[in-house]
Motif scaffolding. Sequence first.
Motif, mmCIF file in Angstrom:
data_model
loop_
_atom_site.group_PDB
_atom_site.id
_atom_site.type_symbol
_atom_site.label_atom_id
_atom_site.label_comp_id
_atom_site.label_asym_id
_atom_site.label_seq_id
_atom_site.Cartn_x
_atom_site.Cartn_y
_atom_site.Cartn_z
ATOM 1 N N PHE A 12 1.132 -1.154 -0.072
ATOM 2 C CA PHE A 12 -0.061 -0.218 0.216
ATOM 3 C C PHE A 12 0.743 1.179 0.167
ATOM 4 N N PHE A 13 2.146 0.919 0.031
ATOM 5 C CA PHE A 13 3.124 2.341 -0.384
ATOM 6 C C PHE A 13 2.664 3.286 -0.887
ATOM 7 N N ASN A 14 3.312 4.246 -1.671
ATOM 8 C CA ASN A 14 2.816 5.680 -2.378
ATOM 9 C C ASN A 14 3.981 6.436 -2.858
ATOM 10 N N GLY A 15 4.437 6.906 -4.109
ATOM 11 C CA GLY A 15 5.528 7.144 -4.075
ATOM 12 C C GLY A 15 6.088 8.244 -3.447
ATOM 13 N N ALA A 16 5.392 9.033 -1.983
ATOM 14 C CA ALA A 16 5.439 9.676 -1.953
ATOM 15 C C ALA A 16 6.678 9.138 -0.375
ATOM 16 N N PHE A 17 6.121 7.846 -0.672
ATOM 17 C CA PHE A 17 7.170 7.531 0.521
ATOM 18 C C PHE A 17 9.264 6.905 0.134
ATOM 19 N N ALA A 18 9.147 6.313 -1.472
ATOM 20 C CA ALA A 18 10.203 5.972 -2.117
ATOM 21 C C ALA A 18 10.875 7.945 -2.271
ATOM 22 N N PHE A 19 10.095 8.787 -2.644
ATOM 23 C CA PHE A 19 11.155 9.729 -2.762
ATOM 24 C C PHE A 19 11.377 10.636 -1.288
ATOM 25 N N GLU A 20 10.817 10.116 -0.311
ATOM 26 C CA GLU A 20 11.519 10.254 0.971
ATOM 27 C C GLU A 20 12.730 9.678 1.203
ATOM 28 N N GLU A 21 12.849 8.347 0.351
ATOM 29 C CA GLU A 21 13.624 7.794 0.091
ATOM 30 C C GLU A 21 14.975 7.997 -0.082
ATOM 31 N N ARG A 92 -18.006 -10.586 2.028
ATOM 32 C CA ARG A 92 -17.154 -9.624 3.178
ATOM 33 C C ARG A 92 -15.777 -9.701 2.276
ATOM 34 N N PRO A 93 -15.341 -8.813 2.890
ATOM 35 C CA PRO A 93 -13.915 -7.640 2.429
ATOM 36 C C PRO A 93 -12.948 -8.594 2.911
ATOM 37 N N LEU A 94 -12.159 -8.503 1.602
ATOM 38 C CA LEU A 94 -10.485 -9.307 1.935
ATOM 39 C C LEU A 94 -9.367 -9.184 2.616
ATOM 40 N N ILE A 95 -8.779 -9.756 3.337
ATOM 41 C CA ILE A 95 -8.421 -9.995 3.946
ATOM 42 C C ILE A 95 -6.245 -9.445 3.780
ATOM 43 N N THR A 96 -6.171 -8.465 3.805
ATOM 44 C CA THR A 96 -4.900 -8.453 3.070
ATOM 45 C C THR A 96 -3.628 -8.446 4.174
ATOM 46 N N ALA A 97 -2.400 -8.674 4.065
ATOM 47 C CA ALA A 97 -1.647 -8.795 4.358
ATOM 48 C C ALA A 97 -0.236 -7.453 3.320
ATOM 49 N N PRO A 98 -0.262 -6.696 3.551
ATOM 50 C CA PRO A 98 0.073 -5.531 2.692
ATOM 51 C C PRO A 98 1.704 -5.804 3.797
ATOM 52 N N LEU A 99 3.413 -5.361 2.632
ATOM 53 C CA LEU A 99 4.429 -5.925 2.903
ATOM 54 C C LEU A 99 5.028 -4.911 2.741
ATOM 55 N N MET A 100 5.365 -4.142 3.835
ATOM 56 C CA MET A 100 6.536 -2.741 3.934
ATOM 57 C C MET A 100 7.968 -3.274 2.766
ATOM 58 N N MET A 101 7.519 -2.044 2.317
ATOM 59 C CA MET A 101 9.299 -2.243 1.708
ATOM 60 C C MET A 101 10.335 -1.530 2.424
ATOM 61 N N ASP A 102 12.320 -1.865 1.554
ATOM 62 C CA ASP A 102 12.985 -0.961 2.577
ATOM 63 C C ASP A 102 14.053 -1.026 1.303
ATOM 64 N N ILE A 103 13.626 0.439 0.776
ATOM 65 C CA ILE A 103 14.948 0.400 -0.274
ATOM 66 C C ILE A 103 16.228 1.717 -0.319
ATOM 67 N N GLN A 302 15.650 -3.642 -7.720
ATOM 68 C CA GLN A 302 17.011 -4.570 -7.286
ATOM 69 C C GLN A 302 18.182 -3.391 -6.576
ATOM 70 N N SER A 303 18.813 -3.915 -6.020
ATOM 71 C CA SER A 303 20.222 -2.771 -5.802
ATOM 72 C C SER A 303 21.283 -2.076 -6.818
ATOM 73 N N LYS A 304 20.665 -1.413 -6.583
ATOM 74 C CA LYS A 304 21.876 -0.838 -7.820
ATOM 75 C C LYS A 304 23.623 -0.739 -8.224
ATOM 76 N N CYS A 305 23.768 -1.714 -7.523
ATOM 77 C CA CYS A 305 25.782 -2.405 -7.300
ATOM 78 C C CYS A 305 25.696 -2.956 -8.344
ATOM 79 N N GLY A 306 26.478 -3.040 -9.284
ATOM 80 C CA GLY A 306 27.292 -3.889 -9.904
ATOM 81 C C GLY A 306 28.229 -4.785 -9.749
ATOM 82 N N THR A 307 28.719 -4.462 -8.725
ATOM 83 C CA THR A 307 29.550 -5.219 -7.203
ATOM 84 C C THR A 307 29.117 -5.236 -5.421
ATOM 85 N N ILE A 308 29.085 -6.574 -5.500
ATOM 86 C CA ILE A 308 28.519 -6.492 -3.515
ATOM 87 C C ILE A 308 29.307 -7.547 -3.445
ATOM 88 N N SER A 309 29.184 -6.779 -1.567
ATOM 89 C CA SER A 309 29.653 -7.469 -0.893
ATOM 90 C C SER A 309 29.363 -8.138 0.053
#
Length: 473
Positions: A12-21, A92-103, A302-309
């Motif tokens: 249920f996140f939106n563009g504001a969350f992504a712009f804040e990050e 009846r209403p739909l039961i939902t399991a909204p997942l947070m995102m950490d970018i 995805q991660s935006k790094c071409g090489t990751i340790s």
Amino acid sequence: MQTGNVDVHCHFFNGAFAFEELLEIGWRWLHDHYPYKQDEQLRLKALNIIPPELEKLINYVASLFAAIIRSPEENYNYEQHCYTASQWKPSRPLITAPLMMDIFFMFDNGTSCKQKSKLLKLPAEKKRAAFSPSLIAEQEQYSFDEFAEEMKQKVLRACAERVSRNERALDLKATSTAPVAAELDRVIREFKSGTGEEPKTRGLTARSDVQMTRGYRKHLKALMDLKKKSPETVFPFLAVDPRRIGIEQLVKEQVIDGKFQGVKLYCPLGYLPSHPDLYPVYKLCIEHDIPITCHTSPGGFQSKCGTISTLSRKRDGTVVNVLFDETTVKRVHEGDTAQSLFFARPQNWLEVLENSEFSKLRINFAHFGGSDHIKACAAARGSSAPDNWTAEIISLMERFENVYADIAYCPDVSLQEIEAIIKQHPIVEERLMFGTDFVMIIMTNERLEEYFNHYTGINSRMAGDNAAAFLRL
């Protein structure tokens, strides 16, 4: 057990969350302290050296705004509307399991691992300063205005380009990006002043050793509020990234205390499920019967790094350093996304599940390996094709009693193909769950109501019973 239809995988996140990050990442980057503050003397770089990597996040922000500008609560209401209007004809209403995102760590190539131990030794007050969202000092107001305006204009240009190509869903009129500009201005004002929702959300944790970036905190608070308003139909999952300092404490505060139902992992952002800093979280999941949802398809963010340790804890308990090199993976899997192929593969979980202490972890392998893998598995009529992720997940289902999967973001998988897989592997009927991956699904012009219609007629197990067991409803 609570009964009803369940969307076990939505957002249920939106563009504001992504712009804040985006602002948080960019401003820290300019001060040379992304992802953490490296010292007390901040070094503000010239604004003309904003890294080109940020363009990729800018395009992601624009894609969200071009598709949707609703608030998290409005997104929840919109999904309920589409569900009610669909051919499911719910009572009846739909039961939902909204997942947070950490970018926040999408640009981390492994340097955070080297900084964590040093930062955790700081006194409490210095920890709090290091882990809190960046504040704009008085002498930096002009520089921040210049930086934020540039980010805003880049998002608007990218958004306008998407709208002109008709890459949009329902909310944005093709003739104007004015609603997006107004929302970006609001986020900038709140970021600059530290006002808006900041005082309300600051009390989410009193611990000085928990890192809370601005977008992450607001997203967490939005789902908490939504859970309070709709406790019978909203069961959110907390985003967990092993690089976020204090994540174990957040699981104790938010999941064990009942505000969140489970834990969400998104490994393609640059870590493996066997990362040693995840094991304390797994231990809590075992002790408190907490479910985990993890991304397992070759696509996605995805991660935006071409090489990751990164780090990995092996079966014998030893911790090794693992180096991801994008060019090597691409040579082997041409045309697929390297980070997901490396970090999200289901077999990566064997390092965890083959440890008897964690073999009973309750895990949802989201996307069931992805549409292409599902279709290939169905066509193979039960044969274990090499490198087929759906077959790998089925193998895990057959070995471990608490392994599940969902069909979120699978608009072109037919019920006949799912039935073909079930015929060859009956365990799938007991473990496969319905999911939409809203809001992500509408960013590719898939209408949410049509996604529900596509899966009209699925059996009751897949529609809700399996998810109720997974969520412990």
